[in-house]
Design an enzyme around this catalytic site. Sequence first.
Site, short mmCIF file in Angstrom:
data_model
loop_
_atom_site.label_atom_id
_atom_site.label_comp_id
_atom_site.label_asym_id
_atom_site.label_seq_id
_atom_site.Cartn_x
_atom_site.Cartn_y
_atom_site.Cartn_z
N CYS D 56 0.83 -1.20 0.00
CA CYS D 56 0.00 0.00 0.00
C CYS D 56 0.87 1.26 0.00
O CYS D 56 2.10 1.20 0.07
CB CYS D 56 -0.89 -0.01 1.23
SG CYS D 56 0.04 0.07 2.77
N ALA D 59 3.30 1.58 2.84
CA ALA D 59 4.51 0.77 2.65
C ALA D 59 5.48 1.47 1.71
O ALA D 59 6.70 1.45 1.92
CB ALA D 59 4.15 -0.61 2.12
N ARG D 90 13.33 -4.21 6.33
CA ARG D 90 13.72 -3.87 4.95
C ARG D 90 15.24 -3.89 4.72
O ARG D 90 15.70 -3.61 3.62
CB ARG D 90 13.14 -2.52 4.54
CG ARG D 90 11.63 -2.57 4.25
CD ARG D 90 11.33 -2.66 2.76
NE ARG D 90 12.03 -1.64 1.99
CZ ARG D 90 12.20 -1.68 0.69
NH1 ARG D 90 11.72 -2.67 -0.02
NH2 ARG D 90 12.85 -0.72 0.07
N HIS D 191 5.44 6.29 -2.64
CA HIS D 191 6.71 6.86 -3.10
C HIS D 191 6.50 8.32 -3.46
O HIS D 191 7.29 9.19 -3.09
CB HIS D 191 7.23 6.15 -4.36
CG HIS D 191 7.37 4.67 -4.23
ND1 HIS D 191 7.16 3.82 -5.29
CD2 HIS D 191 7.70 3.88 -3.19
CE1 HIS D 191 7.37 2.56 -4.91
NE2 HIS D 191 7.69 2.58 -3.63
#
Lengths: 455, 455, 546, 546
Positions: D56, D59, D90, D191
């Site tokens: 999503c 994230a 991550r 992003h």
Amino acid sequence: MLECVPEGKTEHTTGKINPAKTCQPIGAMYASLGIHGCLPHSHGSQGCCAYHRMHLTRHFRDQVLAASSSFTEGASVFGGASNLKTSIKNIFKIYNPDIIAVHTTCLSETIGDDIPNIIKQSEIPEGKIVIHTNTPSYVGSHITGFSNMCKSMVAYLAEAQGETKKEQVNVIPGFVNPGDMREIRRIVTALGVKLVMFPDTSGVLDAPLTSKYQMYPEGGTTIAEIRDSGNSEVTLALGAFASNAAADLLQEKCGVTGIPLKLPIGLKATDDFIMAVKDWFGADIPKEIAIERGQVIDTLIDTHFHYQGKTVAIFGDPDHVIAMTEFVITMGMVPKYVLTGTPGKEFEATVTKMLDEAGITGSRVKAEGDLFELHEWIREEKVDLMIGTTYGKYIARTEDIPLVRFGFPILDRAVHPLMPVVGYRGCLRLIEQISNAFLERRDRDALDEDFELVL
Amino acid sequence: MLECVPEGKTEHTTGKINPAKTCQPIGAMYASLGIHGCLPHSHGSQGCCAYHRMHLTRHFRDQVLAASSSFTEGASVFGGASNLKTSIKNIFKIYNPDIIAVHTTCLSETIGDDIPNIIKQSEIPEGKIVIHTNTPSYVGSHITGFSNMCKSMVAYLAEAQGETKKEQVNVIPGFVNPGDMREIRRIVTALGVKLVMFPDTSGVLDAPLTSKYQMYPEGGTTIAEIRDSGNSEVTLALGAFASNAAADLLQEKCGVTGIPLKLPIGLKATDDFIMAVKDWFGADIPKEIAIERGQVIDTLIDTHFHYQGKTVAIFGDPDHVIAMTEFVITMGMVPKYVLTGTPGKEFEATVTKMLDEAGITGSRVKAEGDLFELHEWIREEKVDLMIGTTYGKYIARTEDIPLVRFGFPILDRAVHPLMPVVGYRGCLRLIEQISNAFLERRDRDALDEDFELVL
Amino acid sequence: MDGMDTTLEELYTQYPDTVKKNRKKHIVIKSEADVACPQIEANTRTIPGIISQRGCAYAGCKGVVVAPIKDMITITHGPVGCGYYSWGTRRNKARADSTTPKDKIYSQLCFTTDMQEPDIVFGGDKKLARMIDEIVAAFHPRGINICSTCPIGLIGDDIGAVAKAATERHGIQVLAYACEGYKGVSQSAGHHIANNTIMQNVIGKGNERKPGKHVINVLGEYNIGGDGWEQERILKDCGYTVNCVMTGDASYEDIKNLHLADLNLVQCHRSINYIAEMMETKYGTPWLKVNFVGVEATNESLRQMAKCFSDPELEKQTEEVIARETARIEPALEQFRKICRGKKAFAFVGGSRSHHYQHLLKDLGMEVVVAGYEFAHRDDYEGRQVIPTIKSDADSKNIPELHLKADEKLYREGNEYLNLSKEQFEALKKEVPLNYYEGMYPDMKNGDIMIDDCNHYELEELIKKLRPDLIFTGVRDKYIAEKMGIPAKQMHSYDYAGPYAGYNGAINFANDVAHTLTTPAWKMIVPPWERIEEPDTGKQEGANDA
Amino acid sequence: MDGMDTTLEELYTQYPDTVKKNRKKHIVIKSEADVACPQIEANTRTIPGIISQRGCAYAGCKGVVVAPIKDMITITHGPVGCGYYSWGTRRNKARADSTTPKDKIYSQLCFTTDMQEPDIVFGGDKKLARMIDEIVAAFHPRGINICSTCPIGLIGDDIGAVAKAATERHGIQVLAYACEGYKGVSQSAGHHIANNTIMQNVIGKGNERKPGKHVINVLGEYNIGGDGWEQERILKDCGYTVNCVMTGDASYEDIKNLHLADLNLVQCHRSINYIAEMMETKYGTPWLKVNFVGVEATNESLRQMAKCFSDPELEKQTEEVIARETARIEPALEQFRKICRGKKAFAFVGGSRSHHYQHLLKDLGMEVVVAGYEFAHRDDYEGRQVIPTIKSDADSKNIPELHLKADEKLYREGNEYLNLSKEQFEALKKEVPLNYYEGMYPDMKNGDIMIDDCNHYELEELIKKLRPDLIFTGVRDKYIAEKMGIPAKQMHSYDYAGPYAGYNGAINFANDVAHTLTTPAWKMIVPPWERIEEPDTGKQEGANDA
């Protein structure tokens, strides 16, 4: 640590420094404990018996009872016949075992006591049994002693009643832990085949603590079972060094087909073990076992990057080391140094063949080696992991190599004798131990920025 | 490591720093995977489903399949009914599960989607089933979500066929590993009692790797079994937080007596579990189980000096932590800090009672805590051991305390989901892990002259 | 008292007559009615077939006395087992110090000639000599010990000759100990052999007295679990210079200078009394039996020592140490006493320790009701006054007695060692039992049992009949006791803890004993299903094989 | 080619019509007959119920771009889960350096407001503000990020206002990212949101240019497994000053100075192209799409970079590095090639990596036959030339586009950044694809499949039909592939190894891939009892419950 160990290659052709084996009698004692109602008896000076009991006790953390002929100088000069006869008489009177299993020592062997003859001359109560094996400490190792006592069980006890055989399998499990023997029983039982396993130290050396004390705990193979082994169709001898001799004698004496196998440690060796049962008896593989195998495959694939390509030094008893070497190859690791203290060219041949088949070059393989030599090899070229007995811990610390404890003896950790390493479940335990050894090390050595949550 | 963590006591009243819990939906997803042929469905934004699958996958190292309603902004504004209906239709067509288990998310809960109604309006193929549970992420924790889904299994599926009950026991195993569920099944089966266990992720999340791929592996509780749970005499709810709600509903809905128990982790809790089965069904205790118990006693006595008197921090999910605290007390250790992230005053009451009964003072117990606070406690007064999830590793490294990994999640080690910690065998595993944690540390920290062969 | 008699009589009934006759002599019930200790049979053969705890001469020589010498390499000459079993198992801690660098410590290595069948047939001398050559080339040790095992004596290997030749060849001392396992009747023979060899070959070779006003040796302390270090700590605090703790953490260098101390303390009477006695003969060094196990015992030993030197400063410093240490540990001890008080124990351990630990247990409010040794002599039970009356038998005769004389150069009178006048020395001897050990008996209570070479059957029966709270014994008996429901502590290895000597040791011991007594599992032995009704386990047999 | 068409048609048959219609547009078969890339549908909604790999906006924003900033504390505002799942998972490595001491690195901590039901009902603003206050008091961070999760947008918490007030209250920047999970159709929205917030609030705030002749940024490199460090090593060797690797191991301080570099390199096109583009607009900074995954790709990227600066010394140094490094690793690579050559792979990973890894695999003699992204846009597949033709839809519209203008003070022309004349710059642009990305398509081979948002069903079918030798994917698919008998490597986490970028990365990768391909267990999947005859497993069912 070990600063005294000299740098560089030393001349070491004689004797042993940090031996990777011990003497025959302790193996015979361990095997004897796998007969129900048996009191092992050490025919020699009482120090042997004291040492063996102590050492077995430390590994198993459970009672180890055994008697001794308690030689003095006189007996050493004039022979131990009288000591043994007195022993047999006293043991039956005071400790009342079903059977006494006598083994010799370097002392009584050097003297040359004729044990069968002495036993014949002894007072043995009706229904009681005395068996013996010869275990000169200056030949072979504790594994040889185990093998010899297994063979003597056959020699004294196994009987073939006629030509027809029963649909049952003998298993000679080798010098493994009681937890391993339990697991072997579970597997064969799951395959629906009747099992005679001897010796069987489960229930003896992993006995529960209950409210009642039993000098002879409920475990162990009964004499009746060992007798009946002569009527089985087939004997699976697990581990050539510990078990082949008894299987061979059983074949010779009672016509029971002997099948030599590896200890069922690791995926392939377990496959072979299970297939031997299946092939002989047409047994169906139960779902439970198939699932366990599939879980091992799954785990090997899931975890391969934790260990694949790493180099390992494996040391300990020959049957253990052979099976572990095979498993380590199955895991994609490189057995760099493979060493046993027990003599035997077959060891080197077997391991070398495995390495060749896997296309692994540059490894060193040695029977009748010692840990001083292993240490020299490691100093010359380090390995990523050591797998072996507690005695490896000095090298492991000195050279800062993780050690996965495996085999006999493990003196500085507990619970292990209850936890099988045989069979598919055993594979999972070994994969977990080996993975964790590397992951612990990774966590330990990681720089702060490389210390990770997920691995 | 963690140099940023402030020294001394800080004001920390709001939010969580390093939480010791996660949100409801993942628990519901895990529970759903324990139904055979079930596809869990996350009603919300696709990120939730992605995170939950990822997290479960990392712990179990096995496939975790689940679908999502894939909310976009539009759905968030206008409601997710259409997304769910489309989902249900597509899922049955493309993925063909037997059952879809829908859980909500904070998004769909905030919107207020009426799931039962949406399901009613959905196209569900003949013979297929859709169930749901509400799992608002802002209430409780993943354990609550697990509990809610278990309860919904009862609500949707359990049926009592008449008054008479079958001689069978329901077990709601709690949020434990598939290996634990296998072991629970083994124990109950060994007691000779027919078992309905739901959920049951064994065979799903510890599935073997075979030559055949199955989107829905052979494991999991069948729908028929869950239906039949309404006909059982009794339900054993293992772990109050995860299992009581379903058991209560089963009692209310189908008249099945619910017995709340701890997770059968540790000696006492396993005793209680086995006695509950025995007492209800008059089951005989098989020798096998009695031996296992006696081996635990034996091992506890043999190894007590490896850990007795040591202080421990235990953290993780409430049912796990409660059972582990009890076991640690049984081992003669001191649970110094006992913390769960899941809210619930009963947690504190239960643990405090245990500590009081054991005469242990000076411990800190907290529900709805976080690992930042645990770290502050440890800084104030160190402990000898930490027992909990992988998230403890940062503290463990920073404060140089050994960590025994236990509970959910364990992200940095493998094989553990296959290795039961429940039952008597589980006790042995835990004793081994705890002993070894101390012995490894002892070996690591020993001066050369204190580095010993026998321990 | 009568009860105990009956108990023992019941115990004997299982025995064949010859065994009964024999074993009765090894068991004594303490009676306050008796003026002196009744004679106990000890240091005689174990009856064949009896499950004894005894080891052999090799174990007593190599395992106990010789192996702890940290800077000598000890080669076990024989098949592999004996060297292997005595490798790393006795917890004789050793560390580097100013006289012994790390690379001269061999404690963690095992050297054995690993004799093979041809060696037995054709002799092992050459193999041994070659191994020595290789070892010297590789390790450059300061000295080498050779300990022989059973077959060596029979096949006639002359380890003395090998040692002598090697000594000449390599210019370091190579010592031969003919400690074949069959010699004597227990480890005891080995102690004696070791004492003889060290006395004849090492002690007196040095000439560097350590600086200090009162220089002492601690003999018969093997530094198990660091006991010796705790004793050194205390002794240094009191003002002594510890010349050598022998053989725990001792170096070959230290032992050479053993004769340069003023007083020998004897901890383990059995294993080291020969050297104490021989040093008295040869050098005149007085010795004092001490016991640093137990708070009161430690205090008492320190006070007796201080008296020996008649040095007010020493006495003052001693009292200060006693006061400080006692005060430091008393609060913790009192906590442990709450758990320990009133508990009854059996003790079967070591060469004085069954006696020593009675003091420590007394500190904790516990009592030893049965005690004994594996390898003691009558004097360890009854006191050294009986030594002249002990008849030597076939087994003891084959251990050589060294008949030493006073060393012409080095002999001094006891009073000179202690810087006392003859009169002061005579007075001292009345106050302090110099060169004497009274044995275990005087410290036992009415009705308690003293038992020599206790065997499995006797242990099992005594546990069943007396149900002690705790057993102090070796690893072989530990798990037997535990399977009988009785907590047991290994007192040869302290269950891998320690030190147990001195003040810190008292705390460690109390803590460990308290843990062992309170391990929660003891209360959970009976499974819940048996708590309700005795199950018919027979019914279940074979039902659950899978 | 036809075969592949048939394969796909078979695959589609299982789909309902609407799904089939939709999914067909997301799948393209490379055809060399086509002049340009056929249009692929991307960055559109996932069909509900389809098992997608997509995450999503949260994230993408918090997990990918924001969290790696090491010296900022990032608070997840919402219920506990989202913060929890994005904690420590991550592998964005971060370490202390001259600008960021150890006590200012928060990478291993997780901060969440852990909203409870009352917060949802009554609003969470106050809780958030209070948490900020407590955090500032305890940690004194240099800056704080607030990332919101799904419910925040719905309940109307104004995190922007909270951030603004906190900034004023505490004198440090507190940034608000409205990255609710439902925004957009995948991580991609996140992003963009992160890019916008950082562009608007951080970049340009600094004024310290790092010393060096050629100062560059590496954008869209998150230092997973240390990839960024390997790139820095190489770039420094070539003679560059690396101003900032963003956001892998980046500090808030570095990002403030982002505009002070001469050239922006773009690694992950998808996640960071917005900043590259916006910086070009606002500051004029030229950017170059690079790929440091693969030996040839790295060499090519380095050569293109060197050309940008028209500096012979730089070009020489670059060639030296290339020669040295290539020679160093080639022998090992050749060994691995023996294992890897000819193997076919699927690749589903990251925001340029399915493309990047094709280069590295080519180095090893492997081929990617199916590749795709979870969250790409058309330009990632087809090339940036298609951007003007992409229609915005309801989902993309709600992500704000910042319409920036050239900064009055700071804007400079591209050629000035590179120290080139305008003519040189124009010539350069013909040689080097400045400010451009051609997408994945050109590097694929005839008949290969390019697939957007590949779902479980498609993966399963494609594996069954094409039986690749290896799959590069995420952890969710890894075990699925493996259960189907296909080796799989997690390419988000590199199965916890790395780096995989640069020269050292190529060796690491080759080693790991070789191991995965050769794990002996792959050959042992079929149990021996099935090798002989297909067992009737049904017969056994339920036979062995115990």
